[in-house]
Write an enzyme that holds these catalytic residues in place. Sequence first.
Site, PDB file in Angstrom:
ATOM      1  N   HIS A 218       9.120  -0.383  -1.940  1.00 53.42           N
ATOM      2  CA  HIS A 218       9.691   0.443  -0.880  1.00 53.42           C
ATOM      3  C   HIS A 218      10.786   1.378  -1.384  1.00 53.42           C
ATOM      4  CE1 HIS A 218       8.269  -2.200   2.760  1.00 53.42           C
ATOM      5  NE2 HIS A 218       7.288  -1.851   1.940  1.00 53.42           N
TER       6      HIS A 218
ATOM      7  N   ARG B 172      18.364  14.459  14.255  1.00 49.71           N
ATOM      8  CA  ARG B 172      17.995  15.424  13.206  1.00 49.71           C
ATOM      9  C   ARG B 172      16.911  14.871  12.299  1.00 49.71           C
ATOM     10  NH1 ARG B 172      22.122  16.991   8.285  1.00 49.71           N
ATOM     11  NH2 ARG B 172      20.576  17.959   6.900  1.00 49.71           N
TER      12      ARG B 172
ATOM     13  N   HIS C 195       0.819  -1.216   0.000  1.00 47.50           N
ATOM     14  CA  HIS C 195       0.000   0.000   0.000  1.00 47.50           C
ATOM     15  C   HIS C 195       0.848   1.259   0.000  1.00 47.50           C
ATOM     16  CE1 HIS C 195       0.428  -1.213   4.333  1.00 47.50           C
ATOM     17  NE2 HIS C 195       0.975  -0.007   4.348  1.00 47.50           N
TER      18      HIS C 195
END
Length: 431
Positions: A199, A269, A170
């Site tokens: 991915h 960060r 998805h």
Amino acid sequence: MTKTAFLGAGSTVFARNLLGDILSHEELADSEIVLHDIDAERLDTSELVARRACEALNAPAKISATTNRRAALDGADYAINMIQVGGYEPCTVTDFEIPKRFGLRQTIGDTLGIGGIMRGLRTIPVLLSMCADMEEMCPDVWFLNYSNPMAINCRAINRASKIRTVGLCHSVQGTAFELSRDLGIDYREIDYLAAGINHMAFYLRFERDGEDLYPRLRALADAGRIPEDNQVRYEILRRMGYFVTESSEHFAEYVPWFIKRDRPDLIERFKIPLDEYPRRCVAQIEDWEAERARLENDRVMQVRPSGEYAATIIRSIETGKPRTIYGNVANDGLIDDLPSGCTVEVPCLVDANGVQPTRIGALPPQIAALIRTNVNVQELTVEAALTGRVEHVYHAAMLDPHTAAELDIDQICQLVDDLILAHGDWIPELM
């Protein structure tokens, strides 16, 4: 009446969502659904939930459950796979804890990296066993695979079996929805084209009414007006020029730049959630009894669209009504600058002729080069699983971008040895 086998149906919530999608379509409401799992207790819960979903939808489906996989597959038109071989314990724990001893940290560990390699090694034999059953019990089945590592699994199946297979995820549609929310635009107004590997596909086009939305995304990044948990992907947009379709916590471990043991400032960060997947597993395990009680006592089942593609594929093949989905398929002339035969994620037309991938051509050179670093690991993992040659496990780990950025070659080989020993019979014998 179509017959669909759910393999790994003990994943009750996911099975319920897919079942609800299927039975919500009038054309599929009378389907035969067979639920299969090796865990009889979870399977009982899934069967109860499936029957409640039928009641909620007033669907005359035929529901059954069995721990016999061959019986589930007998005569099936579609098989939906959602298994996780080895589960959280012992295998996921092993995939995370042993690398930590070497200073190698992960976030999800299910697609690439040392965790993805080991998951592939233990999953491929089970999938090929499934395919052998299908070749005998339902040779014309469509095998819809949801199990990770997606690209590794599908590559192995395409090399070793004739079963028609498409991998489903998805991430493409899910990320498009997230970006529409970032931009304050209705998701239904957005038009996009994505391609790459599972991915690590990128939006080659992201538009609304012909307007290129990339300048607006870059403006968000430049102004610092982006979700805190999505720092990695917006950084990749800045550096590579395109937006990737998988989450920041996933993507951070596919590249060598964000997770470094001697750089805690990077972790802070980019807001990288180390050990994220084990935390999710622990939470799910802790919540399961309460979830099961809720599911079993919920007399009025709420069924909502899941956004997954399985039902769309089944409906389009059965009715001939065309739809476009994003599927993971073999690269048979689809993307020019990725290796032939590797698993690519591209738009696919689905109709009565089945799943038909779209030719993309060449990707932007920097995107193709980045993807190839991941394909190398995928293909070596498949080679190890299909040949049983242990040296290819070392090769896969040595070429993994994140592992190689953190460990020297001796450490990598020792890590592989330790993981193979710890997995024991969960992976095939290697020589």
